[in-house]
Design a protein around this motif. Structure first.
Motif, PDB file in Angstrom:
ATOM      1  N   ILE A 498       0.845  -1.194   0.000  1.00 54.43           N
ATOM      2  CA  ILE A 498       0.000   0.000   0.000  1.00 54.43           C
ATOM      3  C   ILE A 498       0.883   1.247   0.000  1.00 54.43           C
ATOM      4  O   ILE A 498       1.894   1.305   0.700  1.00 54.43           O
ATOM      5  N   VAL A 499       0.482   2.240  -0.786  1.00 57.23           N
ATOM      6  CA  VAL A 499       1.088   3.565  -0.717  1.00 57.23           C
ATOM      7  C   VAL A 499      -0.018   4.582  -0.465  1.00 57.23           C
ATOM      8  O   VAL A 499      -1.180   4.357  -0.829  1.00 57.23           O
ATOM      9  N   GLU A 500       0.346   5.700   0.140  1.00 58.62           N
ATOM     10  CA  GLU A 500      -0.638   6.759   0.375  1.00 58.62           C
ATOM     11  C   GLU A 500       0.065   8.107   0.451  1.00 58.62           C
ATOM     12  O   GLU A 500       1.282   8.183   0.666  1.00 58.62           O
ATOM     13  N   LEU A 501      -0.706   9.167   0.292  1.00 56.45           N
ATOM     14  CA  LEU A 501      -0.217  10.537   0.434  1.00 56.45           C
ATOM     15  C   LEU A 501      -0.834  11.127   1.699  1.00 56.45           C
ATOM     16  O   LEU A 501      -2.021  11.464   1.712  1.00 56.45           O
ATOM     17  N   PRO A 502      -0.073  11.231   2.783  1.00 56.65           N
ATOM     18  CA  PRO A 502      -0.623  11.725   4.042  1.00 56.65           C
ATOM     19  C   PRO A 502      -1.200  13.133   3.955  1.00 56.65           C
ATOM     20  O   PRO A 502      -2.140  13.467   4.691  1.00 56.65           O
ATOM     21  N   ASP A 503      -0.673  13.959   3.057  1.00 52.90           N
ATOM     22  CA  ASP A 503      -1.119  15.355   2.963  1.00 52.90           C
ATOM     23  C   ASP A 503      -2.285  15.544   1.990  1.00 52.90           C
ATOM     24  O   ASP A 503      -2.701  16.675   1.736  1.00 52.90           O
ATOM     25  N   HIS A 504      -2.771  14.446   1.433  1.00 53.88           N
ATOM     26  CA  HIS A 504      -3.882  14.503   0.466  1.00 53.88           C
ATOM     27  C   HIS A 504      -5.174  14.119   1.193  1.00 53.88           C
ATOM     28  O   HIS A 504      -5.158  13.311   2.129  1.00 53.88           O
ATOM     29  N   PRO A 505      -6.327  14.669   0.796  1.00 47.72           N
ATOM     30  CA  PRO A 505      -7.586  14.288   1.456  1.00 47.72           C
ATOM     31  C   PRO A 505      -7.824  12.772   1.478  1.00 47.72           C
ATOM     32  O   PRO A 505      -8.281  12.225   2.481  1.00 47.72           O
ATOM     33  N   TRP A 506      -7.517  12.088   0.373  1.00 47.35           N
ATOM     34  CA  TRP A 506      -7.684  10.623   0.323  1.00 47.35           C
ATOM     35  C   TRP A 506      -7.002  10.134  -0.962  1.00 47.35           C
ATOM     36  O   TRP A 506      -7.536  10.260  -2.056  1.00 47.35           O
TER      37      TRP A 506
END
Length: 541
Positions: A498-506
């Motif tokens: 899994i990857v994600e952008l913590p500073d993005h809404p979702w």
């Protein structure tokens, strides 16, 4: 005693045998019985794993790594009972096993024939592993009269004679067309289909007639008379606006009562309130969102069957209608076409194979990241999101995937080995395509405090996979420095999940296929959260 229900089809294909089987299974469960559903496919492919999505639709993957028919997805969603490798068989698999036995000399020099060897193998498949199950529902793919399906029809005919009296029920699904110029429904296709079925020795106990309007009483009597069934056994399978209304509608038509009557069984009336509640939420939502699916096979919606249902489940959980905007990924290779994403509340980039349309998927991920639109990337969609981040966040301009050929910056590469339980699995570019991917359920560890850990409510998960390429962990540090968090990995930390952008809404990408485990009564947490984020975004517009 285990009882067997065989579901066959006639007149035309795609009448909904899978939904009918799943709905009947749900009804029997609601009456207190245990069920198992199985699919017998007549085609010569060993499994659908190497078939084009345009040819076959979605490949549904089970926990134990089987690539199966999409109807098994319906079985799981309607009954909540996980399917396995033992629930889907093809002519190809049967012939493969029989020929292997013949080469080993297992038949002691005897002549190998369709009858009895092929039919015996089919019967053995139907009967295996059913200990403690009240009802086994077996759906036969294709339609009666198909040459390739004849061994399957012969096998179930034999089982009708070999199993104890009262242990089998034959259901036949046909089409009742309405002819506008004549202003009437026609029974002849059903009569001819049943005649074909009876000619090979099978007399249906129950007839299900697909139709777009109620069947008049006279036509129902006519079908019963000419097809040699009870009038109450002619079940009207009328079109509905949501598949989750099917169990309740079939119950009202008396399907489960008639089937139990064939076996001489009486059971409590089922409580179908939960199914009615789901239908109510779908018909009368409290809001709506629009999700763009940017894919490669949007011309055939069956290629994304589980995905569509998982989004519906996410909508049910949030009491909203999910409107899907289908967009072919290739169009976004032209920057002027990005306006198609302006009016959506979320962007979903699903799995896929090959280079075609990949740049369009990268463009869609770029749009979602830079415009703060909720984004869910699944399998290939995650890989394209990582490539987008590498190019535009980390400055790795030539980032790409070796799936498209040799690369200077291989952000995504072929997995050559991985652990499957205690076993080391090895693959190469010259491996067979069928059954050689990383298939089935694998565990993943989530980073504490991450968005996905919050969504799942824990740090240990198990999800189903179907891929042979993987994000290259050698780039992890450079990407995390620029803000792309690797929030989920295999338990040993070697494979990204899994990857994600913590500073993005979702903004989340997953290497696995969460849609395969979503259920109407238990929506997958990722889809529930994704639709919730899309709903929040819609309120900002």
């Amino acid at each position: 005693m285990t009882r067997y229900i065989f579901i066959t089809g006639g007149v035309v294909s795609s009448l909904g045998k899978g939904i009918a089987s799943a709905a009947l299974g749900a009804l029997l469960q609601a009456r207190g019985f245990s069920v198992r559903l199985r699919k017998l496919d007549p085609y010569l492919n060993v499994d659908p794993g190497t078939m084009s999505p345009f040819q076959h639709g979605e490949v549904f993957v089970t926990d134990d790594g089987a690539e199966t028919d999409l109807d098994l997805g319906h079985y799981e969603r309607f009954t909540g009972r996980p399917c396995s490798k033992g629930d889907n068989i093809t002519t190809g698999r049967i012939y493969q096993d029989i020929i292997a036995k013949e080469r080993r000399g297992d038949y002691l020099g005897g002549t190998v024939q369709v009858i009895p060897h092929v039919t015996d193998a089919i019967k053995q498949f139907v009967l295996d592993g059913n200990e403690g199950v009240d009802f086994v529902l077996c759906e036969i793919g294709g339609t009666v009269g198909d040459i390739e399906a004849l061994p399957f029809f012969e096998a179930i005919r034999q089982l009708g004679n070999e199993l104890p009296r009262g242990a089998t029920c034959f259901i036949h699904l046909t089409l009742m067309p309405f002819i506008p110029s004549a202003g009437e429904m026609k029974t002849k296709p059903t009569q001819h289909s049943v005649k074909e079925l009876r000619s090979i020795g099978i007399q249906p106990d129950v007839l299900m007639c697909r139709c777009d309007r109620p069947i008049p009483v006279e036509e129902r009597r006519k079908i019963a008379l000419f097809c040699n069934v009870r009038e109450t056994a002619v079940i009207q399978a009328i079109d509905v606006d949501t598949i989750y209304d099917v169990p309740y509608r079939y119950h009202l038509e008396g399907l489960d009562t008639e089937v139990l009557g064939v076996f001489g069984i009486e059971a409590p009336v089922p409580d179908l309130t939960s199914w009615q509640n789901i239908s109510h939420v779908i018909r009368e939502p409290e809001g709506e969102v629009t999700i763009a699916i940017v894919g490669k096979y949007t011309g055939l919606k069956d290629a994304y069957k589980s995905l569509i249902e998982a989004l519906t489940h996410g909508g049910i959980a949030n009491k909203v209608r999910v409107n899907i905007k289908w967009l072919e990924s290739e169009i976004f290779e032209d920057p002027e076409q990005m306006h198609h994403l302006e009016d959506v509340n979320g962007i979903l980039v699903p799995g896929g194979f090959g280079e075609r349309g990949s740049e369009g998927k990268i463009a869609a991920a770029h749009f979602a990241r830079t415009r703060a639109v909720p984004y869910l990337g699944i399998c290939f969609g995650m890989q394209m999101a990582v490539i987008e981040a590498a190019r535009y966040m980390a400055g790795i301009e030539k980032a790409s995937s070796t799936e498209f050929g040799p690369q200077e910056e291989p952000l995504v590469g072929l997995m050559t080995e991985w652990m499957q339980g205690e076993e080391l699995v090895k693959r190469g570019y010259d491996s067979d395509l069928g059954g050689t991917m990383r298939l089935g359920a694998y565990d993943a560890a989530l980073k504490p405090g991450s968005k996905v850990a919050e969504i799942y409510g824990g740090t240990e998960i198990s999800e189903r996979h179907r891929h042979r390429f993987e994000v290259n962990m050698a780039y992890r540090e450079r990407l995390e420095e620029k803000g792309l968090l690797f929030s989920g990995t295999s338990p040993d930390g070697l494979l990204p999940e899994i990857v994600e952008l913590p500073d993005h809404p979702w903004y989340i990408g997953v290497q696995f296929h969460p849609e395969l485990k979503s259920r109407p009564f238990d929506p997958h947490p990722l889809f529930k959260s994704f639709v919730e984020a899309a709903l929040a975004q819609s309120r900002l517009v």
